[in-house]
Design an enzyme around this catalytic site. Structure first.
Site, short mmCIF file in Angstrom:
data_model
loop_
_atom_site.label_atom_id
_atom_site.label_comp_id
_atom_site.label_asym_id
_atom_site.label_seq_id
_atom_site.Cartn_x
_atom_site.Cartn_y
_atom_site.Cartn_z
N GLU A 1 -2.13 0.15 13.52
CA GLU A 1 -3.32 0.49 12.75
C GLU A 1 -4.59 0.19 13.53
O GLU A 1 -5.57 0.93 13.45
CB GLU A 1 -3.33 -0.29 11.44
N GLU B 1 0.85 -1.18 0.00
CA GLU B 1 0.00 0.00 0.00
C GLU B 1 0.89 1.23 0.00
O GLU B 1 1.16 1.79 -1.04
CB GLU B 1 -0.93 -0.05 1.22
#
Length: 947
Positions: free
Chosen positions: A720, A445
């Site tokens: 996260e 990502e």
């Protein structure tokens, strides 16, 4: 008095940047003076300032935060500048010279875009040899290479930066870099070698595994080398079809998958190059700060895993790469694989999804120092395979790579876990501020998600000087937005993610520039971004009007309170707060920020228009979501927090909503359930609305979900997810689980603003004036913060001693002022620098429970016994879990209310957030008021000991 931090556009000595109208800033310090009375800025073409191009004269109008230089810049020119400052006590100082150097500006490019004339999959090295017969005075190279490039002159790397030409929307604009290569060229024969890699330009990149050739399908290179000789003549070497190419020793490069380097693959065969028609319209002098090696780390341990692997532990989740020294035998292959954590003691990469994150080196038998060139990794652990003999950790060095920003802030408290949390957030910023603010640096990502950048931007600006970094990101955002009819993409650059328009994510367009303006006091960021700010609100307004002009934003896709813990569907990451409420709230907020920005820029009519729009939205939200008595229809943490932060609740009902938030937290066992939207504001709202104790409770919770849970689990960056790793050490999932995701690190802004009390003031931004309003809590013995702000160095330090006395120390820099707010104080009882406030001769007043003092620059110390006892003793009003955690208290409970002391651990876990008095009404634990009062008389003798 001395002068430091001379910056142009908040960059130290910028070379080849697009500076627009240069803005000069500086900081004066080391003086007993309070104010700058005048300053003089001089600009010249030489360090001796004999060839002057500008002299302001002694002026009272020069602002050290940003002086716009009123000259027309010439291309290829280095300008030297210095400042003289006069102070109100007669002090005077002259700075050393700083400089900035322009690039080509509007000069025509003689150079041609070239590409190697062989298979586009083969990594090339482009070469050029040239002779110089005359003495060199200066030499510059103006370069752009696609996807990524590194240039060597006579075998020496040009510049100290990596991953050029950086990451941006290549279809909209291309940055070229300027290198000072004066010391690299020589009289006689010279050679240029440029290696090219894929990068996100033509390599695999993007969401859901990514795509190849997003922006282009061929390597491309553009270069002009301009050499000035002692006799006044100039030589120019430009890229064209006279250059040659050979195949690189880099066999593969990719942002996600790493690099393969074969030291044996040195092929002297040369190939022709051909010209490409990429044009010059997109070319622009750089905006990106250099990406450099900011720190170096040594492995702390070599681990032999249960699976028989050899793994380096760097001791820190970091971003960059490992450089190593080897003399491996010819043909042997050394493989480095990068990962964030171990599982069952073994190396692990599954949470990287499809990213291989490896480096393969094939030795030529010579002793070499080896590193990758066109990739980077997010990692703590490195698995080493193919190493011959015993591995020595001293042969390995972790190179920490991020944009060249100065660290400006620091925080320290009496609690080591809190200190680690601060460092984890700081490391999250280091790892994810690599030219763009990425969401994560390790998996497939690594994209510039706008929502993550927005929620962290305030913290980021406290931690580091982010003006230039966010200026570049804002420019890129506006470029992408311009082709989307005002819509802000989910990620910038967009790459493969073509959607956008989500609330909180799109607010990157308004919140980031406003935060940058607040922190640095330079309205140039608002001038640059104003059309983008307004364009975003206009996009929302059109969506509103298409839905009937309800002044609510009820259409489109929204991420909601991303990764919150209160959603009805446990498998959904979107949280439990109604997305239309969140989107409408941000509609209101962004409209107000546009109004404020317009006012700063002197656009009064626009300011009034968007302020009215914001008020209309606020009224519509109140009509839709609030009862006449002030109850919010959405009873969850994020909704209540957003309503209070964005000032959606009517003033007369603010206290009611603050109490409702307190009750909501009690129902949630005094643990957070917020996601990306609620978390950044949660503790700030609590502290600023009478619930400071709860803010500290949330900070200091150590069990899931909490900030310190990750710290207790050994995290060295921000995760996260609140439970990225489970208590047994196992990762909670692999689909979307980064261990270096800075969004929840936004708690650090509360630590600066509310724990340490350092708050910028909108009417005097750039920390020219601050509100120093620390909010201590007995669970910390002390807290201190420093902030090397745009106006100078602030310090804020408070301490609570054994007797309950509060002491504060504040340092306010030269030419700045502060409003100090002392909590729970009586103006008659406060001592300042050993005197009463009336004797000290300062402006002081009682403002409710606070004492307010107006101060100028200097060092100021206060002490007093607060009107509220900050030393806490146990009582029946405290949560049962806190009572049960103290052995002495448990003995008292066993004597007085044995049935309460005998409650099983599971019940304490489930009910422990409630006080004994609240639980006394429960049928399983009746306790009379008389017994409770008797118990309090015993408990009040036991002091709460802060760990």
């Amino acid at each position: 008095m001395r002068i430091k931090n001379l910056k142009t556009n908040r960059i130290t000595n910028p070379l080849g940047f697009d500076l627009g109208r240069p803005r000069l800033s500086y900081v004066a310090y080391d003086t007993n003076a309070a104010k700058q009375t005048a300053a003089q800025i001089q600009v010249a073409l030489d360090e001796e300032f004999t060839n002057s191009v500008f002299d302001s004269g002694k002026s009272t109008e020069i602002d050290s935060l940003a002086f716009e230089l009123p000259i027309t810049l010439e291309s290829y020119t280095r300008y030297y500048w210095r400042v003289t400052v006069w102070a109100d006590n007669g002090d005077e100082a002259v700075s050393n010279a700083a400089w900035f150097e322009t690039a080509k500006l509007a000069e025509y490019w003689d150079a041609k875009w070239i590409t190697p004339d062989f298979d586009k999959e083969i990594h090339p090295v482009l070469t050029k040899e040239f002779d110089l017969s005359k003495e060199v005075v200066s030499a510059r190279a103006y370069v752009c290479g696609l996807g990524l490039y590194e240039m060597e002159i006579n075998g020496v790397k040009a510049g100290d930066e990596y991953l050029t030409p950086n990451f941006n929307a290549y279809d909209k604009w291309l940055q070229y870099q300027t290198y000072d290569i004066t010391n690299l060229v020589r009289v006689g024969q010279n050679s240029v070698e440029v290696s090219l890699g894929n990068g996100l330009y033509k390599g695999r990149f993007g969401f859901e595994g990514g795509e190849n050739e997003i922006y282009g399908d061929q390597y491309a290179f553009l270069c002009e080398i301009v050499i000035n000789h002692a006799d006044g003549t100039t030589s120019k070497i430009s890229s064209d079809d006279s250059w040659k190419a050979r195949t690189s020793q880099i066999l593969f490069s990719g942002i996600y998958d790493g690099e393969i380097f074969d030291a044996n693959a040195k092929d002297a065969t040369t190939y022709d190059v051909k010209e490409l028609d990429l044009g010059y319209d997109r070319l622009k002098a750089r905006l990106s700060l250099p990406v450099v090696i900011k720190e170096k780390l040594k492995p702390i341990e070599v681990i032999k895993t249960p699976a028989g692997e050899t793994v380096l532990d760097m001791g820190q989740n970091m971003v960059g790469w490992v450089q190593f020294k080897t003399n491996a035998t010819k043909g042997s292959e050394i493989v480095l694989q990068y990962g964030e954590l171990l599982q069952e003691g073994n190396f692990y990469q599954d949470n990287l999804r499809t990213a291989k994150a490896e480096f393969r080196y094939i030795s030529n038998g010579e002793e070499s120092v080896v590193r990758p060139h066109f990739t980077f990794y997010g990692f703590r652990y490195v698995k080493v395979s193919g190493w011959s003999g015993e591995l020595n950790k001293e042969d390995f060095t972790g190179c920490v790579l991020y944009s060249d920003m100065d660290q400006t802030g620091s925080i320290e408290t009496s609690n080591p876990l809190v200190n680690k949390l601060f460092l984890n957030a700081l490391w999250g910023q280091k790892g994810n501020f690599l030219d763009i603010p990425t969401d994560c640096p390790q998996r497939d990502e690594r994209m510039g998600w706008t929502g993550d950048a927005q929620v962290f931007s305030g913290t980021a600006a406290f931690n580091m000087d982010t003006y230039a970094f966010f200026s570049k990101y804002g420019y890129d955002l506006a470029q992408e937005q311009s082709s989307q009819d005002g819509m802000v993409p989910m990620v910038v650059p967009m790459a493969t993610v073509k959607g956008g328009g989500s609330s909180a994510w799109g607010e990157a367009a308004t919140v980031i520039p406003w935060n940058v303006y607040l922190h640095y006091g330079d309205k140039a960021i608002l001038e640059q971004q104003f059309d983008s700010m307004k364009g975003w609100v206009d996009f929302i307004k059109r969506a509103d009007e298409a839905s009937g002009s309800k002044r609510l934003w009820t259409s489109g896709f929204h991420f909601g309170d991303w990764l919150a813990l209160d959603g009805e569907d446990p498998n959904s990451p979107m949280g439990g707060t109604e997305t239309a409420f969140i989107s409408s709230a941000y509609y209101c907020y962004s409209s107000m920020l546009v109004a404020k920005a317009a006012k700063v820029l002197g656009k009064e009519e626009v300011s009034e228009e968007y302020e009215q729009l914001s008020n209309e939205i606020r009224n519509a939200i109140r009509a839709e979501y609030f009862t006449s008595n002030g109850r919010l229809a959405l009873n969850n943490q994020t909704a209540l927090v957003v309503a209070l932060f964005i000032d959606l609740v009517p003033d007369e009902h603010r206290k009611r909503l603050s109490n409702d938030l307190r009750e909501r937290l009690k129902k949630d066992k005094n643990h957070l359930k917020t996601g990306f939207v609620g978390t950044p504001y949660l503790c700030r709202v609590l502290s600023e609305n009478g619930n400071n104790d709860l803010a500290y409770t949330l900070l200091l919770n150590k069990d899931y979900p909490s900030w310190l849970y990750a710290v207790t689990m050994g995290a060295t960056t921000i995760w996260e997810r609140w439970n990225s790793v489970l208590p047994d050490g196992k990762i909670s999932g692999t689909d979307m689980n980064s261990l270096n995701h800075y969004a929840y690190g936004s708690i650090v802004e509360w630590m600066y603003r509310n724990v340490a009390g350092i708050n910028p003031v909108e009417k005097q931004p750039g920390f020219r004036h601050v509100r120093l309003a620390p909010q201590p809590d007995y669970r910390l013995k002390y807290a201190k913060a420093t902030l090397d702000s745009a106006a100078g160095l602030y310090e804020s330090h408070w301490e609570l001693n054994e007797n309950g006395k509060l002491t504060f120390k504040f340092v306010i820099p030269f030419n700045a002022t502060a409003t100090v707010e002392l909590p729970d104080a009586d103006v008659e009882n406060v001592q300042m620098n050993g005197k009463s406030l009336s004797e000290a001769g300062v402006s002081a007043s009682q403002n409710g429970k606070k004492v307010q003092v107006e101060l100028h620059s200097g060092t100021w110390e206060f002490e007093y016994i607060p009107e509220v006892d900050y030393i806490k003793y146990y009582s029946t009003h405290m949560p049962l879990s806190e009572l049960a955690a103290n052995d002495e208290v448990k003995n008292v409970l066993a004597e007085t209310v044995p049935h309460a002391a005998a409650l099983p651990e599971e019940m304490i876990t489930n009910l422990g957030h409630q006080s004994l008095r609240e639980l006394s009404h429960m049928p399983f634990m009746p306790i009379s008021a008389e017994v409770l009062d008797n118990l309090d008389s015993k408990l009040e003798k036991i002091k709460v000991v802060v760990q």
